[in-house]
Design an enzyme around this catalytic site. Structure first.
Site, PDB file in Angstrom:
ATOM      1  N   ARG A   1     -10.835  -0.571  13.994  1.00 52.05           N
ATOM      2  CA  ARG A   1      -9.945   0.307  13.222  1.00 52.05           C
ATOM      3  C   ARG A   1      -9.400  -0.538  12.073  1.00 52.05           C
ATOM      4  NH1 ARG A   1      -5.763   4.020  16.097  1.00 52.05           N
ATOM      5  NH2 ARG A   1      -6.100   5.250  14.220  1.00 52.05           N
TER       6      ARG A   1
ATOM      7  N   GLN B   1       0.204  12.507  18.790  1.00 56.57           N
ATOM      8  CA  GLN B   1       0.819  11.354  19.460  1.00 56.57           C
ATOM      9  C   GLN B   1       2.309  11.586  19.725  1.00 56.57           C
ATOM     10  OE1 GLN B   1      -1.275  11.165  16.868  1.00 56.57           O
ATOM     11  NE2 GLN B   1      -2.453   9.284  16.853  1.00 56.57           N
TER      12      GLN B   1
ATOM     13  N   ASP C   1       1.643   0.366  10.550  1.00 56.38           N
ATOM     14  CA  ASP C   1       0.338  -0.237  10.843  1.00 56.38           C
ATOM     15  C   ASP C   1       0.065  -1.443   9.961  1.00 56.38           C
ATOM     16  OD1 ASP C   1       0.036   2.620  11.946  1.00 56.38           O
ATOM     17  OD2 ASP C   1      -1.610   1.444  12.797  1.00 56.38           O
TER      18      ASP C   1
ATOM     19  N   ASN D   1       1.489   3.905   7.629  1.00 56.15           N
ATOM     20  CA  ASN D   1       1.770   4.383   8.989  1.00 56.15           C
ATOM     21  C   ASN D   1       1.110   5.751   9.145  1.00 56.15           C
ATOM     22  OD1 ASN D   1       3.117   3.989  11.568  1.00 56.15           O
ATOM     23  ND2 ASN D   1       4.446   5.674  10.993  1.00 56.15           N
TER      24      ASN D   1
END
Ligand code: MRU
Length: 354
Positions: free
Chosen positions: A97, A202, A243, A253
């Site tokens: 990722r 999420q 992130d 993010n």
């Protein structure tokens, strides 16, 4: 509460046990709590790409242990071949990722432990020690983030959060949810508003599950309700994870974070980003240089496996967005909460890294 220990209410997203990586399959939550024991490094790559494990710091810890698994698998090879194949595995793991800097960072820290090794079995021991250190330090960082962040939360606050930046997304305790947990433990928090976080939910599936288990009153809203909820004066502060944070304070993010930041500014609500220093990427100057992962169209056209759009429609599915630094009230790290100008304050934060 600054100890590195997780509390009993906290779930573990992953742990190293019996020379294997035991991993909670987050795609099954909240319906099923199921762990997988991974023995081979490609299984970790699949777990990462399929979102069984997700969240920047948890990806880092998973990546570090994947290097250990690869080294275990390759240990009987002659040294040059061991090195070559391990390097290939490390590159593949790091690329699983692209947006979360913690993944590549942790893999490279773990591989760096190689320098002190003279043979493959010593290398494995050093890799494992490094992975365990990354895991331990992440939990410690999150507790410190919780303390620094809670100091910014007013008494009786309702905090909005997006995606999941909790124990599930880290080695334990959480970043944004670390701030929320600490504020709750200190009696300052009235409750939490969690956005559902399309398309993979999420917020709905993970954050509400985690906060409910911790006994923190949580209200779930659809992403598009955020503006009116803010306008109605129901939000004291917004706290999200990250992130990757560029040197100038731009924050990558979960998709939808940028919208919340703009809305926060329009409604005079402080917008905080909580992340360990391992998420701050001083080699990336601005958010324009951050690679934003695009994910499969099916996540949008068939959410949770239920067809919701015609086959012919075009789909754009960026997993993250970049919030310009001007919208960020403070970046809360284990080394303190930093404010603009971030090009100066994040350098200071990095230097105070333990
Ligand atoms: O796609 P995900 O679920 O990995 O995205 C997670 C996020 O965007 C989190 O907010 C971020 O990784 C911080 S986790 C402490």
């Amino acid at each position: 509460m600054t100890s590195g220990a997780t509390t009993t209410q906290e779930v573990r997203a992953l742990e190293w046990t019996n020379n294997r990586l035991r991993l909670l399959d987050q795609t099954l939550l909240p319906t099923r709590v199921e762990y997988h024991e991974l023995e081979r490094w490609p299984q970790v790559v699949t777990a990462i790409t399929s979102m069984q494990v997700r969240g920047a710091p948890a990806l880092g810890v998973a990546g570090a242990y994947a290097v250990v698994l690869a080294a275990q698998e390759l240990q009987l090879l002659p040294l040059p071949e061991f090195r070559e194949k391990l390097t290939h595995a490390a590159t593949t793991i790091s690329a699983a990722r692209p947006t979360a800097v913690n993944l590549g960072w942790a893999v490279s820290c773990t591989m760096g432990a190689w320098d002190a090794a003279t043979d493959t079995s010593q290398a494995i021991a050093l890799f494992l020690a490094e992975a365990q250190k990354i895991e331990r330090e992440d939990i410690e960082a999150n507790h410190a983030i919780g303390e620094h962040g809670s100091a910014l939360i007013p008494a009786g606050a309702t905090v909005m959060t997006h995606c999941n930046a909790g124990a599930l997304a880290t080695a334990g305790y959480g970043t944004a949810l670390g701030v929320i947990r600490t504020a709750w433990a200190q009696g300052k928090l009235k409750g939490v508003i969690a956005t559902e976080t399309r398309p993979l939910l999420q917020g709905a599936r993970l954050t509400t599950w985690e906060l409910t288990q911790a006994g923190i009153p949580t209200t779930l809203i659809v992403d598009s309700a955020a503006a009116s909820v803010m306008r109605n004066g129901k939000v004291s502060a917004i706290v999200v994870g990250a992130d990757r944070i560029a040197a100038n304070g731009d924050v990558a993010n979960k998709i939808g974070t940028y919208s919340l930041a703009v809305l926060a500014k329009a409604h005079n609500i402080p917008f905080y980003v909580a992340a360990p220093m391992s998420t701050v990427d001083l080699d990336t100057q601005t958010g324009d240089q951050i690679v934003v992962e695009e994910r499969a169209a099916a996540e949008v056209s068939s959410p949770q496996g239920v067809k919701a759009a015609p086959d012919e429609v075009g789909i754009f599915n960026p997993a993250f967005d970049v919030t310009p630094a001007e919208y960020v009230s403070a970046i809360i790290t284990e080394n303190g909460a930093f404010t603009a100008p971030y090009s100066d304050s994040l350098q200071v934060g990095a230097k105070s890294r333990g």
